[in-house]
Design a protein around this motif. Structure first.
Motif, mmCIF file in Angstrom:
data_model
loop_
_atom_site.group_PDB
_atom_site.id
_atom_site.type_symbol
_atom_site.label_atom_id
_atom_site.label_comp_id
_atom_site.label_asym_id
_atom_site.label_seq_id
_atom_site.Cartn_x
_atom_site.Cartn_y
_atom_site.Cartn_z
ATOM 1 N N HIS A 1 0.947 -1.216 0.054
ATOM 2 C CA HIS A 1 0.048 0.012 -0.024
ATOM 3 C C HIS A 1 0.787 1.249 0.004
ATOM 4 N N CYS B 1 -7.607 1.049 -5.096
ATOM 5 C CA CYS B 1 -7.054 -0.026 -4.049
ATOM 6 C C CYS B 1 -8.126 -0.197 -3.139
ATOM 7 N N CYS C 1 -7.820 -0.892 -0.063
ATOM 8 C CA CYS C 1 -7.514 -0.126 1.109
ATOM 9 C C CYS C 1 -8.191 1.323 1.226
ATOM 10 N N CYS D 1 -1.858 2.194 -5.501
ATOM 11 C CA CYS D 1 -1.011 1.464 -4.606
ATOM 12 C C CYS D 1 -0.063 0.329 -5.312
HETATM 13 ZN ZN LIG Z 1 -3.883 0.281 -1.094
#
Ligand SMILES: [Zn+2]
Length: 301
Positions: free
Chosen positions: A159, A169, A171, A176
């Motif tokens: 990340h 992403c 996240c 990332c």
């Molecule tokens: Zn990420």
């Protein structure tokens, strides 16, 4: 004395009977059945340990998916692929059930420790491990210990942002590292260029046969990979980075590309002693790394 080693993945559980020197004396695998939840999973672990009841067992060593506080053997976060997994104190449950010492650590951290004990990181007290798979995972071994971080999620290299306003992403961020340099990313790039689903081996086979599209894609993918790797090298100034994952089956052919690309991105003192090596233990690294942790816990190593 022997150790029961178990590696819990989102799809499969691998397990084995392991000697105190890391030989795998027997092994097997079974489906995780993640959707059936953590009680079903715990019963599977009990069956595995009981299957070795004729042996003299020193302890139970578990490598697991997700964010894990390895100091107490508890799952503290991650994707809830196995229903109820987050919040489970697996070590406490196993130790209570069997009256044997147990450990649980994150799978990438275990892989790093396995490589340290018996693989590409043998004899090294400090090195970085990076795994290229569906995502990109990381483990940092510092002074023979895993760097866990404040909440046990250190070294999530996947990340690091490498493209501003890039691909979304899971996240929450965009751009990332793992969106561009994982095995999944390589397959996506190949599909975008050709419209075909191809695995890593097929992509490399085409590239080796001179396919110009695949040459361009692999060159871009290597460039993304070493962008992230150079950032890691600038932070840690390591003498060794161990790279794992299915693509490492390409051997020196790929390692040479990584070395050449990375070298152009590092200053003299950062590349002076830096070695890149491919991981040596394959799918057994997790189980073996967990075994190493158990041996440390009981003072046998
Ligand atoms: Zn990420």
């Amino acid at each position: 004395m022997k150790i029961v080693g178990i590696d819990i993945g989102g799809t499969m559980i691998k397990y084995g009977l392991i000697s105190l020197t890391g030989e795998i004396l027997a092994s097997g695998e079974t489906s995780t059945e993640a959707d059936k939840g953590v009680e079903n999973l715990f019963n599977k672990l009990v069956t595995i340990v009981e299957s070795y009841s004729k042996e003299e067992i020193l302890g139970i060593a578990v490598s697991g998916t997700g964010q894990i506080d390895g100091s107490i053997g508890k799952v503290v976060g991650g994707n809830d692929i196995i229903l109820g997994w987050i919040g489970t104190n697996l070590v406490e449950r196993l130790e209570n059930k069997f009256s044997l010492p147990a450990v649980l650590e994150n799978d990438v951290n275990c892989a790093a420790l396995g490589e340290k004990w018996l693989g590409a990181g043998r004899g090294e007290k400090d090195f970085i491990c990076i795994t290229i798979g569906t995502g990109i995972g990381g483990g940092v071994v510092l002074n023979n210990e895993i760097l866990r971080g404040d909440t046990c999620v250190a070294a999530e290299f996947g990340h690091i942002q490498i493209v501003k306003d890039g691909i979304q992403c899971l996240c929450g961020k965009k751009g990332c590292y793992e969106r561009y340099a994982s095995a999944t990313a390589l397959m996506r790039m190949a599909k975008e260029a050709t419209g075909k689903d191809m695995n890593g081996k097929e992509i490399f086979d085409l590239e080796k046969s001179g396919d110009s599209t695949m040459k361009k894609i692999i060159s871009e993918w290597v460039d993304y990979f070493t962008d992230g790797l150079s950032t890691i090298a600038y932070i840690f100034n390591p003498s060794l980075i161990v790279i794992g994952g299915g693509v490492t089956k390409q051997g020196d052919y790929l390692l040479d590309k990584f070395n050449e690309s990375l070298s152009s991105k590092l200053g003299p003192n950062f590349k002076k002693n830096l070695k890149l090596k491919f991981a040596e233990l394959g799918n057994n690294a997790g189980m073996l790394g967990a075994t190493y942790l158990l041996l440390k816990k009981v003072g046998r190593i």
